[in-house]
Design an enzyme around this catalytic site. Structure first.
Site, PDB file in Angstrom:
ATOM      1  N   SER A 121      -0.289 -48.938 -25.070  1.00 44.45           N
ATOM      2  CA  SER A 121      -0.968 -49.856 -24.154  1.00 44.45           C
ATOM      3  C   SER A 121      -2.363 -50.240 -24.637  1.00 44.45           C
ATOM      4  CB  SER A 121      -1.092 -49.179 -22.783  1.00 44.45           C
ATOM      5  OG  SER A 121      -1.989 -49.899 -21.969  1.00 44.45           O
TER       6      SER A 121
ATOM      7  N   GLU B 140      -4.718 -50.451 -22.760  1.00 47.25           N
ATOM      8  CA  GLU B 140      -5.643 -49.582 -22.020  1.00 47.25           C
ATOM      9  C   GLU B 140      -6.287 -48.554 -22.943  1.00 47.25           C
ATOM     10  OE1 GLU B 140      -6.804 -48.544 -18.683  1.00 47.25           O
ATOM     11  OE2 GLU B 140      -6.639 -50.705 -18.555  1.00 47.25           O
TER      12      GLU B 140
ATOM     13  N   TYR C  24      -4.356 -42.304 -17.427  1.00 41.90           N
ATOM     14  CA  TYR C  24      -3.215 -43.051 -17.972  1.00 41.90           C
ATOM     15  C   TYR C  24      -3.463 -43.392 -19.446  1.00 41.90           C
ATOM     16  CZ  TYR C  24      -0.318 -47.152 -19.007  1.00 41.90           C
ATOM     17  OH  TYR C  24       0.537 -48.046 -19.608  1.00 41.90           O
TER      18      TYR C  24
HETATM   19  P1  NAP Z   1       7.101 -50.061 -14.695  1.00 45.97           P
HETATM   20  O1  NAP Z   1       7.659 -51.324 -14.120  1.00 45.97           O
HETATM   21  O2  NAP Z   1       6.122 -49.269 -13.920  1.00 45.97           O
HETATM   22  O3  NAP Z   1       8.358 -49.141 -15.080  1.00 45.97           O
HETATM   23  C1  NAP Z   1       8.187 -47.787 -15.400  1.00 45.97           C
HETATM   24  C2  NAP Z   1       9.553 -47.161 -15.580  1.00 45.97           C
HETATM   25  O4  NAP Z   1       9.385 -45.754 -15.879  1.00 45.97           O
HETATM   26  C3  NAP Z   1      10.443 -47.216 -14.311  1.00 45.97           C
HETATM   27  O5  NAP Z   1      11.776 -47.445 -14.714  1.00 45.97           O
HETATM   28  C4  NAP Z   1      10.290 -45.821 -13.745  1.00 45.97           C
HETATM   29  O6  NAP Z   1      11.381 -45.417 -12.947  1.00 45.97           O
HETATM   30  C5  NAP Z   1      10.248 -45.023 -15.031  1.00 45.97           C
HETATM   31  N1  NAP Z   1       9.740 -43.662 -14.863  1.00 45.97           N
HETATM   32  C6  NAP Z   1       8.648 -43.254 -14.179  1.00 45.97           C
HETATM   33  N2  NAP Z   1       8.524 -41.919 -14.221  1.00 45.97           N
HETATM   34  C7  NAP Z   1       9.590 -41.455 -14.942  1.00 45.97           C
HETATM   35  C8  NAP Z   1      10.034 -40.165 -15.299  1.00 45.97           C
HETATM   36  N3  NAP Z   1       9.379 -39.059 -14.918  1.00 45.97           N
HETATM   37  N4  NAP Z   1      11.151 -40.060 -16.036  1.00 45.97           N
HETATM   38  C9  NAP Z   1      11.854 -41.167 -16.390  1.00 45.97           C
HETATM   39  N5  NAP Z   1      11.483 -42.417 -16.078  1.00 45.97           N
HETATM   40  C10 NAP Z   1      10.360 -42.561 -15.348  1.00 45.97           C
HETATM   41  O7  NAP Z   1       6.429 -50.368 -16.118  1.00 45.97           O
HETATM   42  P2  NAP Z   1       6.551 -51.670 -17.053  1.00 45.97           P
HETATM   43  O8  NAP Z   1       5.526 -52.645 -16.653  1.00 45.97           O
HETATM   44  O9  NAP Z   1       7.968 -52.063 -17.139  1.00 45.97           O
HETATM   45  O10 NAP Z   1       6.062 -51.068 -18.440  1.00 45.97           O
HETATM   46  C11 NAP Z   1       6.981 -50.447 -19.333  1.00 45.97           C
HETATM   47  C12 NAP Z   1       6.200 -49.500 -20.236  1.00 45.97           C
HETATM   48  O11 NAP Z   1       5.223 -50.217 -20.969  1.00 45.97           O
HETATM   49  C13 NAP Z   1       5.447 -48.396 -19.500  1.00 45.97           C
HETATM   50  O12 NAP Z   1       5.450 -47.256 -20.335  1.00 45.97           O
HETATM   51  C14 NAP Z   1       4.023 -48.945 -19.408  1.00 45.97           C
HETATM   52  O13 NAP Z   1       3.106 -47.895 -19.299  1.00 45.97           O
HETATM   53  C15 NAP Z   1       3.925 -49.685 -20.717  1.00 45.97           C
HETATM   54  N6  NAP Z   1       3.012 -50.831 -20.743  1.00 45.97           N
HETATM   55  C16 NAP Z   1       3.128 -51.819 -19.804  1.00 45.97           C
HETATM   56  C17 NAP Z   1       2.311 -52.919 -19.874  1.00 45.97           C
HETATM   57  C18 NAP Z   1       2.419 -54.035 -18.854  1.00 45.97           C
HETATM   58  O14 NAP Z   1       1.483 -54.839 -18.776  1.00 45.97           O
HETATM   59  N7  NAP Z   1       3.517 -54.130 -18.112  1.00 45.97           N
HETATM   60  C19 NAP Z   1       1.365 -53.036 -20.911  1.00 45.97           C
HETATM   61  C20 NAP Z   1       1.294 -52.017 -21.859  1.00 45.97           C
HETATM   62  C21 NAP Z   1       2.129 -50.934 -21.777  1.00 45.97           C
HETATM   63  P3  NAP Z   1      11.459 -45.798 -11.356  1.00 45.97           P
HETATM   64  O15 NAP Z   1      11.951 -47.228 -11.318  1.00 45.97           O
HETATM   65  O16 NAP Z   1      12.432 -44.817 -10.838  1.00 45.97           O
HETATM   66  O17 NAP Z   1      10.071 -45.661 -10.817  1.00 45.97           O
HETATM   67  O1  G4F Z   2      -2.896 -55.031 -12.537  1.00 45.29           O
HETATM   68  P1  G4F Z   2      -3.644 -53.805 -12.852  1.00 45.29           P
HETATM   69  O2  G4F Z   2      -3.427 -52.622 -11.982  1.00 45.29           O
HETATM   70  O3  G4F Z   2      -3.333 -53.498 -14.388  1.00 45.29           O
HETATM   71  P2  G4F Z   2      -4.093 -52.615 -15.485  1.00 45.29           P
HETATM   72  O4  G4F Z   2      -4.943 -51.578 -14.889  1.00 45.29           O
HETATM   73  O5  G4F Z   2      -4.760 -53.567 -16.432  1.00 45.29           O
HETATM   74  O6  G4F Z   2      -2.872 -51.876 -16.205  1.00 45.29           O
HETATM   75  C1  G4F Z   2      -1.691 -52.586 -16.558  1.00 45.29           C
HETATM   76  O7  G4F Z   2      -1.824 -53.086 -17.875  1.00 45.29           O
HETATM   77  C2  G4F Z   2      -1.945 -52.084 -18.894  1.00 45.29           C
HETATM   78  C3  G4F Z   2      -2.088 -52.806 -20.235  1.00 45.29           C
HETATM   79  O8  G4F Z   2      -3.442 -53.156 -20.440  1.00 45.29           O
HETATM   80  C4  G4F Z   2      -0.695 -51.219 -18.859  1.00 45.29           C
HETATM   81  F1  G4F Z   2      -0.745 -50.298 -19.862  1.00 45.29           F
HETATM   82  C5  G4F Z   2      -0.573 -50.543 -17.506  1.00 45.29           C
HETATM   83  O9  G4F Z   2       0.647 -49.793 -17.474  1.00 45.29           O
HETATM   84  C6  G4F Z   2      -0.508 -51.623 -16.436  1.00 45.29           C
HETATM   85  O10 G4F Z   2       0.695 -52.345 -16.620  1.00 45.29           O
HETATM   86  O11 G4F Z   2      -5.226 -54.117 -12.854  1.00 45.29           O
HETATM   87  C7  G4F Z   2      -5.771 -55.181 -13.602  1.00 45.29           C
HETATM   88  C8  G4F Z   2      -7.238 -55.353 -13.213  1.00 45.29           C
HETATM   89  C9  G4F Z   2      -8.041 -54.054 -13.243  1.00 45.29           C
HETATM   90  O12 G4F Z   2      -9.271 -54.281 -13.855  1.00 45.29           O
HETATM   91  C10 G4F Z   2      -8.248 -53.713 -11.767  1.00 45.29           C
HETATM   92  O13 G4F Z   2      -9.451 -53.002 -11.493  1.00 45.29           O
HETATM   93  O14 G4F Z   2      -7.290 -55.818 -11.868  1.00 45.29           O
HETATM   94  C11 G4F Z   2      -8.299 -55.114 -11.180  1.00 45.29           C
HETATM   95  N1  G4F Z   2      -7.991 -55.148  -9.734  1.00 45.29           N
HETATM   96  C12 G4F Z   2      -8.789 -55.735  -8.797  1.00 45.29           C
HETATM   97  N2  G4F Z   2      -8.262 -55.562  -7.583  1.00 45.29           N
HETATM   98  C13 G4F Z   2      -6.941 -54.591  -9.118  1.00 45.29           C
HETATM   99  C14 G4F Z   2      -7.094 -54.864  -7.743  1.00 45.29           C
HETATM  100  N3  G4F Z   2      -5.866 -53.915  -9.593  1.00 45.29           N
HETATM  101  C15 G4F Z   2      -4.932 -53.502  -8.687  1.00 45.29           C
HETATM  102  N4  G4F Z   2      -3.830 -52.848  -9.146  1.00 45.29           N
HETATM  103  N5  G4F Z   2      -5.060 -53.719  -7.339  1.00 45.29           N
HETATM  104  C16 G4F Z   2      -6.115 -54.396  -6.815  1.00 45.29           C
HETATM  105  O15 G4F Z   2      -6.233 -54.588  -5.611  1.00 45.29           O
END
Ligand code: NAP
Ligand code: G4F
Length: 340
Positions: free
Chosen positions: A130, A132, A153
């Site tokens: 990520s 992050e 995280y």
């Molecule tokens: P997500 O929608 O939150 O999906 C997370 C998945 O992990 C869900 O299927 C969840 O299952 C499963 N999970 C949680 N705890 C687990 C456990 N203990 N054992 C097995 N499975 C478990 O995340 P996403 O947005 O698709 O992201 C996919 C991956 O990319 C994650 O690793 C995330 O951290 C990473 N990532 C995401 C972003 C982004 O912007 N989306 C960016 C960078 C990296 P349930 O459905 O049962 O909860």
């Molecule tokens: O949507 P967010 O919660 O995503 P965040 O923290 O950037 O993390 C996501 O992206 C990462 C990749 O850079 C992934 F690795 C991670 O798994 C996840 O998918 O927050 C985005 C921004 C933050 O700065 C947060 O402080 O939005 C700001 N924010 C403002 N108000 C909020 C809110 N975030 C959330 N979730 N809820 C609010 O009400």
């Protein structure tokens, strides 16, 4: 036919990746958690009856905290490719649950890597790293930017990232980490900020609510479209020289600008509906993430086309349509419930 195992198949990316791999004739195996309520809504359209002899999607109960189960599943499936997408993926929640986040998001990857090593299965391995992990390192961030995690995280992801690199170097595993910047879609979890905003827009437009409470509006993120990023994940794992690459759009947008675009798409003024609530602030914030994905572009021609403005439109349209088509908006959870 290639066999793939996806952890996190019920999540946003897992569901798009399952679709992509099935369209490429893979046999897809997914790890799902036992839950007291259905957690498979994102992949229900892919489900095939277990009695269908042509079925190519198989779901297995398991958990990234259960090493023995991971080993036995690998022995049973013998995958050609493993995509480790499973994680406790919410940054704000990781401050409440640092140990759990470390156990799943960090150690979970090591359990899976170790299962690959112990089972001696020849396969390729993808780790969902990520942006992050860059934390306080200023943008633009590319593969050479230093990591400085600002949340439990991010620290857990950095551990998993380093261990993936270590298994590649020490044991010759064909392992890559995709360092992905934020990517969203109509399937995005409801408590991430983009989806929280677009759901709120739809509910406000339908007269079900009046306002949405948000935290830091000044944070900058590089928001792309999940299906395009999932295509990049697959292409990254097809490279013959495994290495870690950034996927990003290169366009930075503030939360405020995203809210403006999303409300404007429905003909609404964001300033009349967005209020501040400090419960959504984090103990340490990541101020700005904007990626440089030129290495991925050169390596496999990946060039995303959708950035924040269009994304806001796609997500608002989908949330409006979902609300209108249920005909029962009252069974939908309200936006002001206080979840992170
Ligand atoms: P997500 O929608 O939150 O999906 C997370 C998945 O992990 C869900 O299927 C969840 O299952 C499963 N999970 C949680 N705890 C687990 C456990 N203990 N054992 C097995 N499975 C478990 O995340 P996403 O947005 O698709 O992201 C996919 C991956 O990319 C994650 O690793 C995330 O951290 C990473 N990532 C995401 C972003 C982004 O912007 N989306 C960016 C960078 C990296 P349930 O459905 O049962 O909860
Ligand atoms: O949507 P967010 O919660 O995503 P965040 O923290 O950037 O993390 C996501 O992206 C990462 C990749 O850079 C992934 F690795 C991670 O798994 C996840 O998918 O927050 C985005 C921004 C933050 O700065 C947060 O402080 O939005 C700001 N924010 C403002 N108000 C909020 C809110 N975030 C959330 N979730 N809820 C609010 O009400």
């Amino acid at each position: 036919m290639k066999r793939a195992l996806i952890t996190g198949i019920t999540g946003q990316d897992g569901s798009y990746l399952a679709e992509l791999l099935l369209s490429k004739d893979y046999v897809v195996h997914g790890l799902i958690r036992r839950s007291s309520t259905f957690n498979t809504s994102r992949i229900e359209h892919l489900y095939t009856d277990p009695h269908d002899p042509d079925r190519r999607l198989f779901l297995h109960y398991g958990d990234l905290t259960d090493s023995a189960r991971l080993v036995s599943l690998l022995m049973e499936i013998v995958p050609d490719e493993i995509y480790n997408l499973g994680a406790q993926s919410h940054v704000r929640v990781s401050f409440d649950e640092p140990e759990h986040t470390g156990a799943v998001t960090g150690l979970g990857s090591v359990r899976l890597l170790e299962a690959v090593r112990q089972s001696k299965i020849e396969c390729r391995y993808y780790q969902a790293s990520s942006s992050e992990m860059f934390g306080s390192t200023p943008p633009p961030q590319d593969e050479s930017a230093p990591f400085h995690p600002r949340s439990p995280y991010a620290a857990a992801k950095l551990y998993a990232h380093s261990m993936t690199q270590m298994y590649r170097e020490a044991y010759g595993l064909h392992a890559v980490s995709g360092i992905l910047f934020n990517h969203e879609s109509p399937r995005r979890g409801e408590t991430f900020v983009t989806r929280k905003i677009t759901r709120a827009v739809a509910r406000i437009k339908m007269g079900l609510e009046k306002r949405v409470y948000l935290g830091n509006l000044d944070a900058v993120r590089d928001w792309g479209y999940a299906p395009e990023f999932v295509e990049g994940i697959w292409r990254m794992l097809q490279m013959d020289d495994p290495r870690d690459l950034v996927l990003a759009t290169g366009v930075g947008t503030t939360v405020k600008e995203f809210a403006h675009a999303a409300f404007a798409h429905a003909g609404l003024d964001w300033q009349e509906h967005v209020e501040f609530d400090d419960r959504y602030l984090r103990a340490a914030e990541v101020n700005a993430l904007i990626g440089n994905a030129s290495a991925a572009r050169s390596a496999f021609g990946w060039d995303p086309t959708i950035t924040a403005n269009r994304l806001a439109g796609i997500m608002v349209e989908a949330d409006l349509e979902a609300l209108q088509s249920t005909g029962k908006p009252w069974i939908d959870r309200p936006i002001t419930a206080g979840w992170s």
